[in-house]
Design a protein around this motif. Structure first.
Motif, PDB file in Angstrom:
ATOM      1  N   MET A 225       0.789  -1.168   0.147  1.00 55.19           N
ATOM      2  CA  MET A 225      -0.020  -0.012   0.165  1.00 55.19           C
ATOM      3  C   MET A 225       0.877   1.501  -0.120  1.00 55.19           C
ATOM      4  SD  MET A 225      -3.511   0.771   1.853  1.00 55.19           S
ATOM      5  CE  MET A 225      -3.942  -1.086   1.181  1.00 55.19           C
ATOM      6  N   THR A 226       0.410   2.072  -0.939  1.00 60.68           N
ATOM      7  CA  THR A 226       1.373   3.174  -1.086  1.00 60.68           C
ATOM      8  C   THR A 226       0.696   4.416  -0.169  1.00 60.68           C
ATOM      9  OG1 THR A 226       0.314   3.817  -3.026  1.00 60.68           O
ATOM     10  CG2 THR A 226       2.414   2.729  -3.061  1.00 60.68           C
ATOM     11  N   ILE A 227       1.375   5.488   0.000  1.00 59.34           N
ATOM     12  CA  ILE A 227       0.986   6.765   0.650  1.00 59.34           C
ATOM     13  C   ILE A 227      -0.212   7.506   0.050  1.00 59.34           C
ATOM     14  CG2 ILE A 227       1.513   8.934   1.903  1.00 59.34           C
ATOM     15  CD1 ILE A 227       2.435   6.616   3.693  1.00 59.34           C
ATOM     16  N   ALA A 228       0.431   7.447  -1.122  1.00 61.60           N
ATOM     17  CA  ALA A 228      -0.522   8.147  -2.272  1.00 61.60           C
ATOM     18  C   ALA A 228      -1.554   7.304  -2.650  1.00 61.60           C
ATOM     19  CB  ALA A 228       0.227   9.021  -3.394  1.00 61.60           C
ATOM     20  N   GLY A 229      -1.748   6.336  -2.465  1.00 57.81           N
ATOM     21  CA  GLY A 229      -2.699   5.293  -3.008  1.00 57.81           C
ATOM     22  C   GLY A 229      -4.224   5.859  -2.765  1.00 57.81           C
ATOM     23  N   PRO A 230      -5.065   5.123  -3.377  1.00 65.00           N
ATOM     24  CA  PRO A 230      -6.701   5.677  -3.258  1.00 65.00           C
ATOM     25  C   PRO A 230      -7.089   5.668  -2.039  1.00 65.00           C
ATOM     26  CG  PRO A 230      -6.378   3.550  -4.497  1.00 65.00           C
ATOM     27  CD  PRO A 230      -4.944   3.960  -4.246  1.00 65.00           C
ATOM     28  N   LEU A 231      -6.508   4.723  -1.070  1.00 67.63           N
ATOM     29  CA  LEU A 231      -7.190   4.542   0.293  1.00 67.63           C
ATOM     30  C   LEU A 231      -6.551   5.317   1.274  1.00 67.63           C
ATOM     31  CD1 LEU A 231      -7.615   0.657   0.088  1.00 67.63           C
ATOM     32  CD2 LEU A 231      -9.365   2.237   0.135  1.00 67.63           C
ATOM     33  N   GLY A 232      -5.378   6.006   1.010  1.00 66.67           N
ATOM     34  CA  GLY A 232      -4.753   6.954   2.106  1.00 66.67           C
ATOM     35  C   GLY A 232      -4.077   6.144   2.942  1.00 66.67           C
ATOM     36  N   PRO A 233      -3.229   6.827   3.813  1.00 63.09           N
ATOM     37  CA  PRO A 233      -2.373   6.115   4.767  1.00 63.09           C
ATOM     38  C   PRO A 233      -3.540   5.747   5.980  1.00 63.09           C
ATOM     39  CG  PRO A 233      -2.236   8.532   5.079  1.00 63.09           C
ATOM     40  CD  PRO A 233      -3.125   8.350   3.739  1.00 63.09           C
ATOM     41  N   SER A 234      -2.999   4.676   6.615  1.00 65.95           N
ATOM     42  CA  SER A 234      -3.874   4.185   7.503  1.00 65.95           C
ATOM     43  C   SER A 234      -2.929   3.495   8.673  1.00 65.95           C
ATOM     44  CB  SER A 234      -4.906   3.222   7.295  1.00 65.95           C
ATOM     45  OG  SER A 234      -5.682   2.409   7.860  1.00 65.95           O
ATOM     46  N   LEU A 235      -3.416   3.620   9.768  1.00 71.07           N
ATOM     47  CA  LEU A 235      -2.661   2.895  10.854  1.00 71.07           C
ATOM     48  C   LEU A 235      -3.403   1.777  11.488  1.00 71.07           C
ATOM     49  CD1 LEU A 235      -1.748   6.104  13.135  1.00 71.07           C
ATOM     50  CD2 LEU A 235      -0.053   4.689  11.984  1.00 71.07           C
ATOM     51  N   ALA A 236      -4.747   1.470  10.836  1.00 70.37           N
ATOM     52  CA  ALA A 236      -5.553   0.379  11.266  1.00 70.37           C
ATOM     53  C   ALA A 236      -4.825  -0.938  11.387  1.00 70.37           C
ATOM     54  CB  ALA A 236      -6.772   0.375  10.475  1.00 70.37           C
ATOM     55  N   PRO A 237      -4.123  -1.382  10.277  1.00 68.34           N
ATOM     56  CA  PRO A 237      -3.599  -2.909  10.405  1.00 68.34           C
ATOM     57  C   PRO A 237      -2.743  -2.651  11.635  1.00 68.34           C
ATOM     58  CG  PRO A 237      -3.307  -1.770   8.262  1.00 68.34           C
ATOM     59  CD  PRO A 237      -3.790  -0.832   9.083  1.00 68.34           C
ATOM     60  N   ALA A 238      -1.814  -1.686  12.057  1.00 72.03           N
ATOM     61  CA  ALA A 238      -0.826  -2.022  13.043  1.00 72.03           C
ATOM     62  C   ALA A 238      -1.737  -1.925  14.332  1.00 72.03           C
ATOM     63  CB  ALA A 238       0.051  -0.784  12.985  1.00 72.03           C
ATOM     64  N   ILE A 239      -2.847  -1.198  14.422  1.00 70.84           N
ATOM     65  CA  ILE A 239      -3.415  -1.274  15.729  1.00 70.84           C
ATOM     66  C   ILE A 239      -4.267  -2.455  15.804  1.00 70.84           C
ATOM     67  CG2 ILE A 239      -5.297  -0.217  16.811  1.00 70.84           C
ATOM     68  CD1 ILE A 239      -4.618   2.382  15.488  1.00 70.84           C
ATOM     69  N   ARG A 240      -4.638  -3.175  14.795  1.00 70.09           N
ATOM     70  CA  ARG A 240      -5.404  -4.516  14.909  1.00 70.09           C
ATOM     71  C   ARG A 240      -4.532  -5.495  15.370  1.00 70.09           C
ATOM     72  NH1 ARG A 240      -7.664  -4.220   9.682  1.00 70.09           N
ATOM     73  NH2 ARG A 240      -9.464  -2.789  10.210  1.00 70.09           N
TER      74      ARG A 240
END
Lengths: 129, 424
Positions: free
Chosen positions: A1-16
């Motif tokens: 996943m890239t920072i400039a990708g369509p979904l934007g940056p996310s911390l969710a996977p790390a938190i999960r």
């Protein structure tokens, strides 16, 4: 996943991944999702995704006809709410269990394809004999 | 010169030997011949043509799913990697078989055989590929094919002659909605051991077997797709069309394994001259008016064959005249004997033999035989043609013409002739 990708940056996977942190953050996330108000006009989280870019447009074409129809209906209902300066009656709000990421898998698939195309376009070929 | 001859003879015996040994590897039949070509080609032939399809157009869609994303590589990956190796990937569909071919330089067989076997084992059949790639390709191919009146006439003739099974069109029509699940279910029912053959040219038999053992390891076994034995019906149909030549197809069907007599009949009637710009001695050639043409269509299938004459011309009047001449020649063909018969047999033998010279011919002629397990050698075909005598030929021709004709007119249907007007 890239920072400039369509979904934007996310911390969710790390938190999960971190169980105790997830248990702390999850109620806050739920509260935030409710307070941000999109559920009160009947939208889902993936309806808010920026769609004015080619990769998300391609992902939108991959929805089933039923999903595409429901999405258009939700937009119509929400814009009607906007015209009326009102929210929907409470029983029509999006329930948390209905708020699924129906578009995300398609966006990720398209992003993977784009990254692969970039990889093939810029690769250096080394031939072993 | 003597040495050259000896080596040619050796090469010939090697072809015969290699194609005679069809070996089951990982449940599929494998045949390969290495005649020292500069490039190699491997074709996978699946008994999955339109004859066996469960829904109209599903075989066409399955053919176009070739080289789409699999568990091993994506669509783009297959295209780019094939380009890097400098190979050509192609697929084709007939009424009984899907043939998927990879042509490549010697030494690259590991990659290309893997591409072919991953089509069989792990194609993903995604919904978006159907709508983004496969369905538009099917539609374009159908439109292109149906813009040719000859293709339209032959397709319609199959439908009238055999109704179901062989009568199914090989082209998907937009009227029938197909889903990716339909295509996947069809693929699951046809991609299995006993239903697939690999034919290699320019590749060593042992090398091909070894690669297949590696890449096809977990190949599922499957039942042979069911199809009722073909029955011949016949009938007449007219289709209004414009923009192409006026076309008439006059056909007859025969049930049973393709017979040598029909091949001889085709060779006898074929008005294509052996020397360019000359007139052939075929009985049709002299009476066809200028600007119109007659082609002999002989399409043998595993349990039936369609024999016919395709008459095309600029005006309906030309077509009528040429059609009358063609029908008269067809009716008179039964009395063929002596030198005339020997001439037709020689021409049929040459056609059969020369079809095995090219790669396409090897795949389309020998592939079905390898798949069905019958003898895949040229000498059997030649000897069966040599055995044709006047009485057998007369019998085959009269039984062919006794059946109800299949008659199709495509073009200006107000003035194109009807079957009875041509003397059928």
């Amino acid at each position: 996943m890239t920072i400039a990708g369509p979904l934007g940056p996310s911390l969710a996977p790390a938190i999960r991944r971190n169980r105790s942190l997830y248990q702390w953050i999850k109620p806050i996330a739920n509260w935030y999702a409710n307070v941000s108000g999109y559920r009160k006009v009947g939208l889902k989280y993936d309806d808010l995704l920026v769609e004015e870019r080619p990769d998300v447009q391609r992902a939108l074409e991959r929805l089933t006809p039923r999903e595409a129809y429901d999405r258009a209906y939700r937009f119509k209902r929400a814009s009607h709410c906007s015209v009326l300066h009102n929210i929907l009656p409470k029983e029509e709000w999006t329930k948390p269990e209905e708020d699924v990421r129906y578009l995300k898998p398609h966006v990720e698939e398209v992003e993977r394809e784009d990254l692969e195309r970039r990889k093939w376009d810029s690769m250096a070929v080394e031939r072993r004999r | 010169m003597l040495a050259a001859r000896a080596s040619a003879a050796r090469a010939a015996s090697r072809i015969a030997r290699n194609f005679a040994t069809v070996v089951d590897t990982a449940g599929v039949k494998v045949a390969a011949a290495d005649n020292g070509e500069a490039t190699s080609a491997v074709t996978v032939i699946v008994k999955a043509g339109s004859r066996f399809e469960t829904k109209p157009g599903v075989a066409h869609a399955l053919k176009n799913y070739a080289f789409k994303s699999t568990d091993k590589r994506s669509t783009l990956g297959a295209v780019r990697e094939a380009e890097l190796y400098g190979g050509v990937l192609s697929s084709s569909l007939s009424r009984e078989h899907i043939a998927v071919t990879a042509e490549f330089l010697r030494g690259d067989e590991a990659f290309f055989v893997d591409v072919l076997s991953s089509y069989l084992t792990s194609t993903k059949f995604t919904r978006y590929e159907l709508s983004e790639w496969v369905a538009p390709t099917c539609e374009a191919e159908t439109t292109a094919a149906f813009s040719n009146p000859a293709t339209r006439a032959v397709e319609l003739a199959h439908n009238i002659a055999f109704r179901n099974g062989l009568g199914n069109s090989i082209f998907a029509t937009p009227g029938h909605h197909l889903t990716a699940e339909d295509v996947k279910a069809y693929a699951d029912s046809v991609f299995g051991a006993g239903n697939v053959a690999f034919v290699g040219t320019g590749i060593d038999h042992a090398a091909l077997e070894k690669l297949l053992e590696k890449s096809l390891g977990k190949f599922a076994s499957s039942a042979v797709p069911s199809s009722a034995p073909s029955k011949y019906f016949g009938g007449e149909s007219r289709l209004d069309a414009h923009g192409g030549p006026q076309t008439v197809f006059i056909g007859f069907g025969a049930v049973g394994a393709p017979s040598a007599e029909l091949a001889v009949l085709a060779a006898h009637l074929d008005p294509t001259p052996s020397v360019k710009w000359s007139q052939s001695t075929s009985p049709i050639a002299s009476s066809v008016p200028a600007g119109s043409s007659v082609q002999v269509v002989h399409l043998p299938y595993s349990d039936a064959s369609l024999f016919g004459l395709l008459v095309q011309g600029q005006s309906p009047a030309d077509v009528r005249e040429a059609g009358k001449a063609a029908v008269a020649a067809l009716k008179a063909a039964g009395g063929l004997k002596g030198e005339e018969l020997q001439k037709a047999i020689a021409k049929a033998k040459f056609t059969a033999a020369s079809s095995l010279d090219g790669r396409d011919g090897i795949v389309s002629t020998l592939g079905p035989k390898i798949l069905s397990g019958s003898s895949a050698s040229l000498s059997d075909t030649i000897s069966s043609l040599e055995k044709v005598d006047a009485s057998a030929f007369e019998k085959a021709t009269s039984s062919l013409l006794k059946a109800k004709p299949t008659y199709v007119a495509v073009g200006d249907i107000t003035s194109l002739p009807y079957a009875d007007e041509l003397g059928l």
